[in-house]
Design a protein around this motif. Structure first.
Motif, PDB file in Angstrom:
ATOM      1  N   LEU A 161      45.098 -93.822  10.522  1.00 24.41           N
ATOM      2  CA  LEU A 161      46.202 -92.826  10.244  1.00 24.41           C
ATOM      3  C   LEU A 161      46.029 -92.234   8.812  1.00 24.41           C
ATOM      4  CD1 LEU A 161      48.457 -90.714  11.210  1.00 24.41           C
ATOM      5  CD2 LEU A 161      49.930 -92.701  10.592  1.00 24.41           C
ATOM      6  N   GLU A 162      45.778 -93.231   8.036  1.00 28.40           N
ATOM      7  CA  GLU A 162      45.557 -92.810   6.479  1.00 28.40           C
ATOM      8  C   GLU A 162      44.530 -91.869   6.163  1.00 28.40           C
ATOM      9  OE1 GLU A 162      45.265 -96.513   4.537  1.00 28.40           O
ATOM     10  OE2 GLU A 162      47.360 -97.255   4.918  1.00 28.40           O
ATOM     11  N   LEU A 164      43.145 -89.847   8.411  1.00 29.85           N
ATOM     12  CA  LEU A 164      43.398 -88.707   9.135  1.00 29.85           C
ATOM     13  C   LEU A 164      44.184 -87.622   8.160  1.00 29.85           C
ATOM     14  CD1 LEU A 164      44.122 -89.252  12.767  1.00 29.85           C
ATOM     15  CD2 LEU A 164      42.088 -88.505  11.839  1.00 29.85           C
ATOM     16  N   ILE A 165      45.173 -88.347   7.613  1.00 26.80           N
ATOM     17  CA  ILE A 165      45.962 -87.782   6.533  1.00 26.80           C
ATOM     18  C   ILE A 165      45.028 -86.965   5.306  1.00 26.80           C
ATOM     19  CG2 ILE A 165      48.032 -87.785   4.691  1.00 26.80           C
ATOM     20  CD1 ILE A 165      49.367 -89.878   6.883  1.00 26.80           C
ATOM     21  N   LYS A 166      44.224 -87.921   5.029  1.00 32.20           N
ATOM     22  CA  LYS A 166      43.397 -87.539   3.547  1.00 32.20           C
ATOM     23  C   LYS A 166      42.484 -86.379   3.917  1.00 32.20           C
ATOM     24  CE  LYS A 166      40.529 -89.831   0.261  1.00 32.20           C
ATOM     25  NZ  LYS A 166      39.927 -91.036  -0.150  1.00 32.20           N
ATOM     26  N   GLY A 168      42.885 -84.079   6.191  1.00 32.65           N
ATOM     27  CA  GLY A 168      43.667 -82.897   6.425  1.00 32.65           C
ATOM     28  C   GLY A 168      43.150 -82.068   7.438  1.00 32.65           C
ATOM     29  N   GLU A 172      44.523 -82.456  13.608  1.00 31.99           N
ATOM     30  CA  GLU A 172      45.225 -83.687  13.552  1.00 31.99           C
ATOM     31  C   GLU A 172      46.307 -83.932  13.035  1.00 31.99           C
ATOM     32  OE1 GLU A 172      40.388 -85.389  13.644  1.00 31.99           O
ATOM     33  OE2 GLU A 172      41.700 -85.321  11.614  1.00 31.99           O
ATOM     34  N   ALA A 173      46.825 -82.994  12.581  1.00 27.40           N
ATOM     35  CA  ALA A 173      48.232 -82.993  11.782  1.00 27.40           C
ATOM     36  C   ALA A 173      49.434 -83.846  12.689  1.00 27.40           C
ATOM     37  CB  ALA A 173      48.672 -81.584  11.075  1.00 27.40           C
ATOM     38  N   CYS A 174      49.313 -83.659  13.841  1.00 33.85           N
ATOM     39  CA  CYS A 174      50.185 -83.901  14.844  1.00 33.85           C
ATOM     40  C   CYS A 174      49.994 -85.320  15.410  1.00 33.85           C
ATOM     41  CB  CYS A 174      50.949 -83.006  15.734  1.00 33.85           C
ATOM     42  SG  CYS A 174      49.434 -82.365  16.843  1.00 33.85           S
TER      43      CYS A 174
END
Length: 235
Positions: A161-162, A164-166, A168, A172-174
């Motif tokens: 998850l970390e 995926l956020i990185k 961007g 995959e935002a949701c």
């Protein structure tokens, strides 16, 4: 039947670190074939950027789960078949099977994402049976595309998850942590099945093989050894 390919599939959760391993393998096996997931096709159905099935899938799995899983199958198989058949035309005979690395596989698409959708009640029984019928047909007619080895990048869902956020990526935002946890468990359940006929190489996805050269070399040596054994067996 003469074996035409040795297919090694990189498997792991979303954001596990598969792409980095691909780069290591490309350096070591420049003559091999590398087949990435047809991500651009999922984001641009038939070349239309407004038709993004991946985005729709993540935003509403219950509505788009079956549609995406079928298209993922179709697009992956079309991509593999087009490229691998061209390879056979350009390859001289009696040189042994061609080494192929893939990002996920036809088999993992079923065992991981499709079964997770079904287990969560996002896919109906009739959709399940349609998919299974198609899968059985594929396995019968495309035996050359069955995987011989899985390189499993085992990464905790929280780390995924970390990442995926990185990175961007819009689609995959949701993606929630709960989904990543379930997908991680599907990997674990699939790869411990005693009926699996393929070799499994497990890589600790938390190891810093991007920046730490000692770790990278350790991973590289592990992969080279396992892949050489597989090639010796199949030649």
């Amino acid at each position: 039947m003469e074996k035409k390919f040795i297919i090694i599939s990189l498997e792991g959760n979303i954001g596990a670190g598969k792409s980095t391993l691909f780069e290591i393998l490309k350096q070591e096996y420049p003559q091999a074939i590398f087949l990435m997931e047809p991500l651009e096709r999922w984001q641009n159905i038939n070349g239309n950027s407004e038709l993004n099935i991946l985005e729709k899938y993540y935003s509403n799995v219950e509505r788009w789960g079956f549609t995406f899983q079928i298209y993922a199958y179709q697009s992956r198989l079309m991509t593999w078949d087009r490229q691998l058949q061209q390879v056979l035309k350009n390859t001289q005979q009696n040189k042994g099977p061609v080494l192929v690395f893939t990002e996920r596989s036809i088999e993992s698409a079923r065992e991981l994402f499709f079964k997770l959708c079904y287990n969560d009640g996002k896919i109906s029984q009739i959709e399940f049976e349609i998919y299974e019928e198609f899968y059985e047909w594929l396995m019968k007619h495309y035996k050359q595309y069955l995987i011989d080895c899985v390189i499993y990048v085992n990464t905790p869902p929280e780390t995924c998850l970390e990442r995926l956020i990185k990175r961007g990526r819009q689609e995959e935002a949701c993606v929630p942590l709960e989904y990543l946890k379930k997908l991680h468990q599907r990997h674990e359940d699939w790869l411990i099945e005693k009926t699996n006929r393929f070799q499994i190489v497990s890589i600790d996805g938390t190891m810093n093989y991007v920046q730490d050269q000692n770790v990278k070399e350790h991973i590289r040596q592990q992969l080279l050894l396992e892949i050489q054994q597989l090639m010796d067996y199949n030649n």
